[in-house]
Enzyme design. Structure first.
Site, PDB file in Angstrom:
ATOM      1  CB  SER A 149      57.471  41.769  90.800  1.00 29.44           C
ATOM      2  OG  SER A 149      58.649  41.054  90.463  1.00 29.44           O
ATOM      3  CG  ASP A 150      60.834  41.005  93.679  1.00 27.81           C
ATOM      4  OD1 ASP A 150      60.669  40.511  94.795  1.00 27.81           O
ATOM      5  OD2 ASP A 150      60.322  40.528  92.648  1.00 27.81           O
ATOM      6  CB  THR A 170      57.405  40.126  87.256  1.00 30.33           C
ATOM      7  OG1 THR A 170      57.796  38.755  87.451  1.00 30.33           O
ATOM      8  CG2 THR A 170      55.890  40.235  87.256  1.00 30.33           C
ATOM      9  N   GLY A 194      55.468  33.723  81.528  1.00 31.07           N
ATOM     10  CA  GLY A 194      56.055  32.493  82.048  1.00 31.07           C
ATOM     11  C   GLY A 194      55.037  31.560  82.677  1.00 31.07           C
ATOM     12  CB  VAL A 196      53.422  40.074  79.073  1.00 29.47           C
ATOM     13  CG1 VAL A 196      53.166  41.108  77.991  1.00 29.47           C
ATOM     14  CG2 VAL A 196      52.820  38.732  78.645  1.00 29.47           C
ATOM     15  CG  HIS A 242      58.222  20.531  74.231  1.00 33.75           C
ATOM     16  ND1 HIS A 242      59.301  20.488  73.360  1.00 33.75           N
ATOM     17  CD2 HIS A 242      58.538  19.728  75.278  1.00 33.75           C
ATOM     18  CE1 HIS A 242      60.230  19.698  73.878  1.00 33.75           C
ATOM     19  NE2 HIS A 242      59.795  19.221  75.030  1.00 33.75           N
ATOM     20  NE  ARG A 254      57.435  17.690  78.480  1.00 29.93           N
ATOM     21  CZ  ARG A 254      58.440  17.088  79.097  1.00 29.93           C
ATOM     22  NH1 ARG A 254      58.947  17.603  80.195  1.00 29.93           N
ATOM     23  NH2 ARG A 254      58.960  15.972  78.614  1.00 29.93           N
ATOM     24  CD  GLU A 265      61.648  33.848  81.940  1.00 32.15           C
ATOM     25  OE1 GLU A 265      61.784  33.011  82.863  1.00 32.15           O
ATOM     26  OE2 GLU A 265      61.272  35.032  82.133  1.00 32.15           O
TER      27      GLU A 265
END
Length: 239
Positions: free
Chosen positions: A204-205, A90, A20, A88, A4, A44, A182
């Site tokens: 972020s949330d 969120t 990501g 790196v 990959h 990909r 992850e």
């Protein structure tokens, strides 16, 4: 040559940032790398770039979302001779006193996702960061201009749209700072391959107590927080 990451040994620097999102990977290279960086992977849509940051070798490689996808990338980076991984990304904040745009430094990542447990053959694995990287990141974040830094345990989940809100309540009660998808896989692969690793995330949330009680950061606030976190990630990667 890995399947990959269609690259040769030497195409990646020893130090690799791992977002990501492929768009974020290109943004990191465009924004933080010195001029003259090159693309080293596009298979990909998993974009990878290699260059320098303040004259020091560095790469950035997309991992995709979730531990199974990220695990492929971490494994193949190890095959290509990479020595240090810095996530790196969120996360969803769980702990009291957190605010959106804050930075989380994951000392350990409990594996709610099955993939790290399957790889390690341990049902209770909670792999850890490389301490001197965490220490460096904490110092640099405190010197920054955006939000607070929170250092501690996180949980890596295999489900983004968590159907059981009680899980968030349980994790919060255990002192878990945040949830993401992850880091436990990265720490597991790094331990097995004798690599250094650290996960840095911008909140972020904010996830509340009641079902559906979550607040999302604005795009502008997210960009400011993520930019600071990514610059710190670059400095940690080449430290």
């Amino acid at each position: 040559m890995p399947i990959h990451l269609r690259a040769e040994p030497g195409d990646y620097a020893p130090n690799v940032l791992c977002p990501g999102d492929p768009i974020r990977a290109r943004y990191i290279a465009d924004t933080f790398f010195d001029s003259g960086y090159r693309q080293v992977n596009e298979v990909r849509g998993m974009l990878g770039f290699t260059g320098t940051f303040e004259g020091k070798p560095i790469s950035v490689q997309t991992t995709g979302m979730g531990a199974p996808s990220a695990g492929i990338v971490f494994e193949e980076l190890a095959q290509l001779g990479v020595q240090r991984l810095v996530r790196v990304g969120t996360c969803g904040g769980l702990a009291e006193g957190m605010a959106m745009g804050d930075t989380v430094i994951a000392l350990s990542a409990a594996a709610e996702d099955h993939s790290p447990r399957q790889l390690s053959k341990m049902d209770c694995i909670a792999p850890t960061a490389t301490f001197h990287l965490a220490e460096t990141a904490a110092r640099l974040t405190r010197e920054g201009q955006m939000g607070q830094v929170h250092v501690g345990s996180i949980v890596t989940s295999g489900v983004f749209y968590e159907p059981t809100w009680d899980n968030f309540t349980m994790w919060k009660g255990l002192g878990i700072l945040a949830v993401e998808m992850e880091a436990a896989m990265m720490y597991t692969v790094a331990a097995m391959k004798k690599m250094e690793a650290l996960a840095l995330m911008t909140v972020s949330d904010m996830i509340g107590e009641e079902s559906g009680d979550a607040v999302r950061i604005s795009d502008d606030e997210l960009k400011r927080g993520v930019d600071q976190m990514m610059e710190i990630g670059c400095r940690v990667a080449v430290s």
